[in-house]
Write an enzyme that holds these catalytic residues in place. Structure first.
Site, PDB file in Angstrom:
ATOM      1  N   CYS A 292      95.449  70.302  95.563  1.00  0.00           N
ATOM      2  CA  CYS A 292      95.878  68.955  95.190  1.00  0.00           C
ATOM      3  C   CYS A 292      96.798  68.401  96.270  1.00  0.00           C
ATOM      4  O   CYS A 292      97.673  69.112  96.768  1.00  0.00           O
ATOM      5  CB  CYS A 292      96.607  69.013  93.845  1.00  0.00           C
ATOM      6  SG  CYS A 292      97.199  67.422  93.256  1.00  0.00           S
TER       7      CYS A 292
ATOM      8  N   GLU B 283      90.989  64.478  88.813  1.00  0.00           N
ATOM      9  CA  GLU B 283      91.682  63.186  88.934  1.00  0.00           C
ATOM     10  C   GLU B 283      91.987  62.598  87.553  1.00  0.00           C
ATOM     11  O   GLU B 283      93.044  62.007  87.350  1.00  0.00           O
ATOM     12  CB  GLU B 283      90.864  62.202  89.777  1.00  0.00           C
ATOM     13  CG  GLU B 283      90.607  62.654  91.202  1.00  0.00           C
ATOM     14  CD  GLU B 283      91.857  63.058  91.961  1.00  0.00           C
ATOM     15  OE1 GLU B 283      92.940  62.479  91.741  1.00  0.00           O
ATOM     16  OE2 GLU B 283      91.755  63.979  92.804  1.00  0.00           O
TER      17      GLU B 283
ATOM     18  N   HIS C 257      95.131  63.814  86.203  1.00  0.00           N
ATOM     19  CA  HIS C 257      96.311  63.128  86.750  1.00  0.00           C
ATOM     20  C   HIS C 257      96.704  61.921  85.903  1.00  0.00           C
ATOM     21  O   HIS C 257      97.891  61.693  85.667  1.00  0.00           O
ATOM     22  CB  HIS C 257      96.070  62.663  88.188  1.00  0.00           C
ATOM     23  CG  HIS C 257      96.339  63.703  89.222  1.00  0.00           C
ATOM     24  ND1 HIS C 257      97.569  64.287  89.405  1.00  0.00           N
ATOM     25  CD2 HIS C 257      95.519  64.264  90.156  1.00  0.00           C
ATOM     26  CE1 HIS C 257      97.510  65.153  90.389  1.00  0.00           C
ATOM     27  NE2 HIS C 257      96.264  65.171  90.853  1.00  0.00           N
TER      28      HIS C 257
END
EC number: 3.5.1.88
Length: 184
Positions: free
Chosen positions: A98, A141, A144
């Site tokens: 990441c 993603e 996130h």
């Protein structure tokens, strides 16, 4: 413009992001800046919390890493206000990293597919199923924007092994080739 990437330990990375409206201020420029930032940092995905914005936007470009041995085509897409409809298929392990957690990698098991409802950069709605590597990057993603980091998916022993590295990142004791914003 290349934006600083928020490092592990920044509170924005642990917040669930908010949906936005089509009139979100500077949206087109934000998307352009996110693409530029992602490519500069040599990433395949970037989510708005990683640049300090708690909004539901992320982008993925797996076309740049298409493998010849794969039948799957890469994608390059912006996902706005994405919401998971379902995940399925046999979970499979893959070593992830990441941009917000440099120099830390670990094996993460994720389902083989994800169905997502989202808007594109023109605020046209889509519902699509993604599989394989595309699904994996999207799931990373997507995590996130839900305030989840890939390190939370690591096995307990691996989490213990990377704890010292995570503490170093929090303290800004890391060298990267892109701009980062560390917790104070």
């Amino acid at each position: 413009m290349i934006l600083p990437i928020y490092a592990y330990g920044q509170p924005v990375l642990k917040k669930e992001a908010e949906d936005i409206q089509p009139d979100y201020p500077g949206l087109t420029e934000l998307i352009e800046n996110m693409w530029e930032t992602m490519y500069f940092a040599e990433g395949v995905g970037l989510a708005a919390p990683q640049i300090g914005r708690s909004i539901r936007i992320f982008m993925v470009d797996t076309a740049q890493v298409e493998r010849e041995d794969s039948e799957e085509e890469g994608i390059k897409k912006v996902f706005i206000n994405a919401h998971k409809v379902e995940e399925g298929g046999n979970p499979w392990p893959y070593e992830e990293g990441c941009l917000s957690i440099p120099d830390v990698r670990g094996e993460v098991e994720r389902p083989a597919q994800i169905r997502l409802r989202y808007m594109d950069e023109n605020f046209e709605e889509h519902e699509e199923v993604f599989t394989g590597f595309n699904a994996r990057v999207i799931q990373h993603e997507y995590d996130h924007i839900d305030g989840i980091l890939f390190t939370e998916h690591l096995k307990p022993i691996k989490r213990r092994l990377v704890r010292r590295k995570l503490d170093s990142i929090k303290k800004g004791k890391i060298k990267v080739d892109y701009k980062m914003k560390f917790p104070r």
